[in-house]
Design an enzyme around this catalytic site. Structure first.
Site, mmCIF file in Angstrom:
data_model
loop_
_atom_site.group_PDB
_atom_site.id
_atom_site.type_symbol
_atom_site.label_atom_id
_atom_site.label_comp_id
_atom_site.label_asym_id
_atom_site.label_seq_id
_atom_site.Cartn_x
_atom_site.Cartn_y
_atom_site.Cartn_z
ATOM 1 N N SER A 1 0.780 -1.238 0.000
ATOM 2 C CA SER A 1 0.000 0.000 0.000
ATOM 3 C C SER A 1 0.812 1.289 0.000
ATOM 4 O O SER A 1 0.372 2.286 -0.580
ATOM 5 C CB SER A 1 -0.979 0.012 1.169
ATOM 6 O OG SER A 1 -0.296 -0.186 2.395
ATOM 7 N N ASP B 1 -3.022 6.054 11.277
ATOM 8 C CA ASP B 1 -2.966 4.603 11.505
ATOM 9 C C ASP B 1 -1.561 4.105 11.825
ATOM 10 O O ASP B 1 -1.358 2.931 12.134
ATOM 11 C CB ASP B 1 -3.548 3.827 10.317
ATOM 12 C CG ASP B 1 -2.766 4.013 9.020
ATOM 13 O OD1 ASP B 1 -1.669 4.611 9.040
ATOM 14 O OD2 ASP B 1 -3.259 3.555 7.967
ATOM 15 N N HIS C 1 0.710 3.943 7.346
ATOM 16 C CA HIS C 1 0.917 4.611 6.052
ATOM 17 C C HIS C 1 1.492 6.002 6.260
ATOM 18 O O HIS C 1 1.195 6.664 7.256
ATOM 19 C CB HIS C 1 -0.406 4.731 5.293
ATOM 20 C CG HIS C 1 -1.043 3.417 4.988
ATOM 21 N ND1 HIS C 1 -2.076 2.892 5.730
ATOM 22 C CD2 HIS C 1 -0.759 2.501 4.027
ATOM 23 C CE1 HIS C 1 -2.433 1.719 5.239
ATOM 24 N NE2 HIS C 1 -1.640 1.454 4.208
#
Length: 283
Positions: free
Chosen positions: A35, A251, A254
């Site tokens: 990601s 979070d 990221h």
């Protein structure tokens, strides 16, 4: 008349061939991972302006909403991965390179990444068994690459090699392999396969691997950075890109947009050094 026709045919053939001839000053970089390479941060207005046509992206999937089709080059206005992905390190990697390289040099990126995936997804000989274990949402993303992201990356890379020269590989992956002491060996399998499948020479094609969100940002996978740090022991031409100080999202997994911009520039600084170019002074 036959001689004239032959001459015209030959001329047209040469014209078409020269238009597609490989440009040694078109530097191409393959980008892969999960990601944080796919792009998780929201694209901000500053990220979509002043992108020079010297910085190109080859679209790896069809994106009708962006008027882009697979296998073609476009000015690298984000998103640079799939159609609805966010800002990635590749964005400011490319911007920083073209700002520092001679005007005659163009930069192209090909970004194939899947959020949440393990490095096993890019192992061409074992990816199928791995895919059977992933959740449905990830399979949907994988299916956008016809079920085989590695094969799509190679397919696009071979097309790109008709236009330019592959100069390096950018990797950002590891969060899903946190604690996996075999990770460096698994990365080497992927790297070696790319070298073989694309007829590349390892000494000429460095692998740049970025750290996960750093401990100084509270990164929940920061322990993986100790393993990533050992990658150059397994791959001689591997270089680790520090994430220290690169800001992250709530979070702690990221990077945020500012973090991606800084990390992308660090990839670029390393690549410029390897290319033998002195980066311009910071403003």
């Amino acid at each position: 008349m036959n001689k004239l026709t032959l001459l015209l045919t030959t001329f047209l053939f040469c014209l078409v061939f020269s238009a597609r001839a490989q440009d040694k000053n078109f530097y191409i970089f393959l980008c892969l991972g999960q990601s944080n390479m796919e792009g998780n941060a929201k694209i901000e207005p500053q990220d979509t302006v002043n992108v020079t046509s010297r910085f190109q992206v080859m679209e790896a999937v069809d994106c009708p909403s962006l008027n882009r089709t697979k296998g073609n080059w476009y000015t690298a206005v984000p998103p640079l991965c799939r159609c609805k992905t966010g800002l990635t390190p590749a964005d400011y990697f490319g911007r920083e390179l073209v700002a520092n390289l001679p005007e005659k040099v163009r930069v192209g990126v090909i970004n194939v990444a899947i959020g949440g995936c393990k490095i096993e997804l890019f192992d061409k000989d074992h990816y199928e068994s791995y895919v059977t274990t992933v959740p449905g949402w990830m399979k949907n993303f994988i299916n956008q690459y016809d079920g085989n992201p590695y094969a799509r990356l190679v397919e696009m890379a071979k097309l790109a090699q008709k236009d330019g020269v592959i100069k390096g590989i950018l990797l950002h992956q590891g969060e899903s392999n946190t604690g996996d002491t075999l990770w460096t060996q698994k990365v080497k399998v992927v790297y070696d396969n790319l070298m073989n499948d694309l007829n590349l020479k390892p000494r000429k094609v460095p692998l740049l691997a970025g750290e996960t969100v750093n401990a100084d940002q509270g990164g929940i996978c920061a322990s993986m950075n100790k393993i990533i740090a050992t990658l150059p022991q397994t791959i001689k031409n591997a270089h680790v890109i520090s994430s220290a100080g690169c800001t992250d999202s709530a979070d702690n997994l990221h990077f945020n947009a500012a973090g991606y911009r800084e990390l992308g520039k660090r990839y670029a600084m390393q690549m410029l050094s390897l290319l033998g170019h002195e980066p311009r002074a910071s403003e």
